[in-house]
Design a protein around this motif. Sequence first.
Motif, mmCIF file in Angstrom:
data_model
loop_
_atom_site.group_PDB
_atom_site.id
_atom_site.type_symbol
_atom_site.label_atom_id
_atom_site.label_comp_id
_atom_site.label_asym_id
_atom_site.label_seq_id
_atom_site.Cartn_x
_atom_site.Cartn_y
_atom_site.Cartn_z
ATOM 1 N N VAL A 1 17.235 7.699 7.279
ATOM 2 C CA VAL A 1 17.879 8.955 6.895
ATOM 3 C C VAL A 1 18.150 9.815 8.127
ATOM 4 C CG1 VAL A 1 17.546 11.133 5.671
ATOM 5 C CG2 VAL A 1 16.960 8.984 4.552
ATOM 6 N N SER B 1 12.268 4.378 5.950
ATOM 7 C CA SER B 1 13.228 5.117 5.119
ATOM 8 C C SER B 1 13.595 6.443 5.775
ATOM 9 C CB SER B 1 12.640 5.369 3.726
ATOM 10 O OG SER B 1 12.519 4.167 2.998
ATOM 11 N N TRP C 1 20.226 3.372 -2.152
ATOM 12 C CA TRP C 1 20.939 4.105 -1.109
ATOM 13 C C TRP C 1 22.236 4.727 -1.608
ATOM 14 C CZ3 TRP C 1 17.535 5.326 2.080
ATOM 15 C CH2 TRP C 1 16.555 4.437 2.519
ATOM 16 N N LEU D 1 15.435 7.928 -3.168
ATOM 17 C CA LEU D 1 14.877 7.628 -1.850
ATOM 18 C C LEU D 1 13.670 6.714 -1.973
ATOM 19 C CD1 LEU D 1 15.088 8.146 1.177
ATOM 20 C CD2 LEU D 1 13.616 10.142 0.885
ATOM 21 N N GLU E 1 21.905 10.572 8.384
ATOM 22 C CA GLU E 1 22.237 11.844 7.739
ATOM 23 C C GLU E 1 22.100 13.066 8.643
ATOM 24 O OE1 GLU E 1 23.678 12.020 5.056
ATOM 25 O OE2 GLU E 1 23.114 10.382 3.726
ATOM 26 N N LEU F 1 22.927 3.547 5.548
ATOM 27 C CA LEU F 1 21.504 3.774 5.257
ATOM 28 C C LEU F 1 20.779 2.450 5.033
ATOM 29 C CD1 LEU F 1 21.841 6.862 2.902
ATOM 30 C CD2 LEU F 1 20.502 6.814 5.018
ATOM 31 N N TYR G 1 23.178 13.379 -1.888
ATOM 32 C CA TYR G 1 23.065 14.192 -0.678
ATOM 33 C C TYR G 1 24.419 14.574 -0.107
ATOM 34 C CZ TYR G 1 20.886 15.987 3.559
ATOM 35 O OH TYR G 1 20.469 16.818 4.569
#
Length: 266
Positions: free
Chosen positions: A97, A93, A233, A228, A101, A254, A240
């Motif tokens: 991210v 995970s 997602w 999360l 991100e 994601l 976010y």
Amino acid sequence: MAMTLRNGDQGQAVRDLQRQLLAAGYRLSADGWYGESTESAVRRFQQSHDLVADGIAGPKTLQTLRAGGADPRLMTGADLQRAADLLGVPLASIQAVNAVESRGSGFLDDGRPVVLYERHIMYRQLEKAGHAAAAIASRYADLVSTVRGGYAGGSAEYIRLANARRIDDACALEACSWGAFQVMGYHWQALGYASIYEFVERMQRNEGDHLEAFCRFVLSEPALIKALRGRKWADFARGYNGAAYRENLYDVKLARAYEQFAKVAA
């Protein structure tokens, strides 16, 4: 634009990567095709240099190959594992991210952390500090405004920041997003930093500190950490990135990244 090579790519850039890996002692063919053997060699190289081991030859991996060693400011696999433990989620995970991100690099080529100065946040922070923000905005519209914009990008953002610091030092630092995950400075208190100056000092250290700031932010937002942990997602991307997450398919990216990293870990 910084180059990124991954499974399925082909051409001279891939052949150059393969030759660098051969020179570093990894056995593969320099055939110009980024297949399973090249991905495996890249991942083993990343692991041996404590880089994020995703099998993707991004700027950090290519830089480390050229330099023969990793920049100590770069994010490491250990950083990602600590983040996963702190947030109570699988490593895959956090890898997802980070892949989707983060900005890819938390530092400019000159060694300063990446920043983005937000003039509309400066307006708000000045008001909170008791300044006459409207009057200041009338004189410095490019630095203080009720609407976002005026971005210069890259190192030029530091020129904007330097000029804003002449208006109010703390407010200007709070009006920037910082590092690989672009955490806003004004969150410093909610995230447990002693001051905006401690927050900035930590952002100047390394990408591990950037990731820690991201973790603190997620933990401070109950909906984000719930999404999360549940691998929801779309909910995480909305929280976010805001409503525009759909335009960039953040939730889809994601989900796909998580599946890829989870498969490697299995």
